[in-house]
Design a protein around this motif. Structure first.
Motif, PDB file in Angstrom:
ATOM      1  N   TYR A  15       2.131   1.628  -3.565  1.00 11.86           N
ATOM      2  CA  TYR A  15       1.083   2.002  -4.511  1.00 11.86           C
ATOM      3  C   TYR A  15       0.582   3.433  -4.306  1.00 11.86           C
ATOM      4  CZ  TYR A  15       0.737  -3.057  -5.352  1.00 11.86           C
ATOM      5  OH  TYR A  15       0.993  -4.358  -5.646  1.00 11.86           O
ATOM      6  N   TYR A  16       0.507   3.870  -3.049  1.00 10.04           N
ATOM      7  CA  TYR A  16      -0.105   5.160  -2.746  1.00 10.04           C
ATOM      8  C   TYR A  16       0.903   6.229  -2.327  1.00 10.04           C
ATOM      9  CZ  TYR A  16      -4.557   2.738  -2.963  1.00 10.04           C
ATOM     10  OH  TYR A  16      -5.636   2.023  -3.385  1.00 10.04           O
TER      11      TYR A  16
ATOM     12  N   SER B  77       0.816  -1.219   0.000  1.00  9.91           N
ATOM     13  CA  SER B  77       0.000   0.000   0.000  1.00  9.91           C
ATOM     14  C   SER B  77       0.847   1.265   0.000  1.00  9.91           C
ATOM     15  CB  SER B  77      -0.976  -0.010   1.171  1.00  9.91           C
ATOM     16  OG  SER B  77      -0.293  -0.214   2.377  1.00  9.91           O
TER      17      SER B  77
ATOM     18  N   SER C 265      -1.947  -8.624   0.816  1.00  8.85           N
ATOM     19  CA  SER C 265      -1.647  -7.430   0.026  1.00  8.85           C
ATOM     20  C   SER C 265      -2.943  -6.773  -0.441  1.00  8.85           C
ATOM     21  CB  SER C 265      -0.777  -7.794  -1.184  1.00  8.85           C
ATOM     22  OG  SER C 265      -0.610  -6.694  -2.030  1.00  8.85           O
ATOM     23  N   TRP C 266      -3.876  -7.572  -0.893  1.00  3.68           N
ATOM     24  CA  TRP C 266      -5.163  -7.041  -1.351  1.00  3.68           C
ATOM     25  C   TRP C 266      -5.903  -6.353  -0.198  1.00  3.68           C
ATOM     26  CZ3 TRP C 266     -10.154  -8.545   0.155  1.00  3.68           C
ATOM     27  CH2 TRP C 266     -11.180  -7.928  -0.558  1.00  3.68           C
ATOM     28  N   ILE C 267      -5.942  -7.001   0.961  1.00  2.58           N
ATOM     29  CA  ILE C 267      -6.641  -6.420   2.118  1.00  2.58           C
ATOM     30  C   ILE C 267      -6.022  -5.071   2.488  1.00  2.58           C
ATOM     31  CG2 ILE C 267      -7.009  -6.658   4.621  1.00  2.58           C
ATOM     32  CD1 ILE C 267      -7.296  -9.681   4.143  1.00  2.58           C
ATOM     33  N   THR C 268      -4.703  -5.038   2.590  1.00  5.98           N
ATOM     34  CA  THR C 268      -4.026  -3.805   2.999  1.00  5.98           C
ATOM     35  C   THR C 268      -4.183  -2.707   1.958  1.00  5.98           C
ATOM     36  OG1 THR C 268      -2.408  -5.197   4.129  1.00  5.98           O
ATOM     37  CG2 THR C 268      -1.844  -2.902   3.857  1.00  5.98           C
ATOM     38  N   THR C 269      -4.023  -3.060   0.700  1.00  7.27           N
ATOM     39  CA  THR C 269      -4.120  -2.066  -0.368  1.00  7.27           C
ATOM     40  C   THR C 269      -5.554  -1.548  -0.498  1.00  7.27           C
ATOM     41  OG1 THR C 269      -2.335  -3.184  -1.536  1.00  7.27           O
ATOM     42  CG2 THR C 269      -3.658  -1.655  -2.807  1.00  7.27           C
ATOM     43  N   TYR C 270      -6.522  -2.429  -0.374  1.00  2.00           N
ATOM     44  CA  TYR C 270      -7.924  -2.024  -0.479  1.00  2.00           C
ATOM     45  C   TYR C 270      -8.317  -1.103   0.670  1.00  2.00           C
ATOM     46  CZ  TYR C 270     -12.994  -2.270  -0.787  1.00  2.00           C
ATOM     47  OH  TYR C 270     -14.321  -1.934  -0.874  1.00  2.00           O
ATOM     48  N   SER C 271      -7.887  -1.426   1.868  1.00  2.00           N
ATOM     49  CA  SER C 271      -8.311  -0.649   3.033  1.00  2.00           C
ATOM     50  C   SER C 271      -7.460   0.591   3.275  1.00  2.00           C
ATOM     51  CB  SER C 271      -8.300  -1.539   4.275  1.00  2.00           C
ATOM     52  OG  SER C 271      -6.988  -1.993   4.539  1.00  2.00           O
TER      53      SER C 271
ATOM     54  N   ASN D 100      -6.818   3.426   1.618  1.00  2.00           N
ATOM     55  CA  ASN D 100      -7.467   4.729   1.407  1.00  2.00           C
ATOM     56  C   ASN D 100      -8.455   5.073   2.512  1.00  2.00           C
ATOM     57  OD1 ASN D 100      -6.244   5.815  -0.846  1.00  2.00           O
ATOM     58  ND2 ASN D 100      -7.586   4.735  -2.259  1.00  2.00           N
TER      59      ASN D 100
END
Length: 197
Positions: free
Chosen positions: A14-15, A11, A138-144, A146
């Protein structure tokens, strides 16, 4: 690998440009990150067989831990309207230090250790399970990210700081050194760790 992802690895990468909008140009920040990652990755490759997996993992996780504290404190000071000009620089430096530590070792070392820890008869199945759990975390962390970042930018990095600290403790207590050792030697060390806990 789970702690790596919950510590913000994907995350933050990505951010990062979103975080730089607080004072540093997002374009400049993204370029510096891209330029930084290449040499530090090569440095990590050179160090991995010289220093060993466990000391590098502890060192790089510790740097990530410190970096998260710097970024969290900087966002907190920014929210409180203190040192606004300096906090954006500290956020930038903290994110760069975090990503340098990630690129130098934390992103690649767990995969090396995973390939050395598992015996050949379960390597395929165990590796697949590790990959699925890594991508899911990774999906959980990246999704949450924001949502949590909108709630509290300093709180987000405080959570990452806690998890990076737990990662340092996990590596110190549970991760055996795998450099130059056979699978039997590694398994014997892991049996010793499990009898301690």
């Amino acid at each position: 690998m789970v702690l790596q992802q919950f510590g913000g690895a994907s995350s933050i990468l990505y951010y990062a440009s979103t975080m730089f909008m607080a004072g540093i140009s997002a374009t400049l920040g993204a370029r510096v990150i891209a330029i930084l990652q290449i040499p530090v990755t090569f440095l990590g490759i050179l160090l991995i067989d010289k220093a060993g997996r466990r000391p590098l993992q502890m060192g790089f996780c510790s740097w990530m831990w410190i970096s998260c504290l710097v970024v969290s404190s900087s966002f907190l000071l920014q929210d409180l309207q203190y040192c606004k000009g300096l906090t954006s620089i500290f956020i930038f430096i903290g994110v760069l230090a975090y990503l340098a530590s990630l690129s130098m070792g934390v992103a690649g070392l767990p995969w090396v250790v995973m390939s050395e820890i598992f015996p050949i008869n379960i390597k395929g199945s165990a590796g697949s399970l590790v990959i699925i759990s890594n991508l899911f975390c990774s999906w959980i962390t990246t999704y949450s990210f924001n949502f949590v970042f909108a709630w509290s930018s300093s709180g987000t990095f405080f959570l990452f700081w806690i998890i990076c600290g737990a990662t340092v403790l996990f590596v110190k207590k549970m991760l055996p050194e795998t450099k130059g050792r056979t699978v039997k030697e590694i398994q014997a060390t892991m049996a010793h760790f499990s009898s301690i806990g």
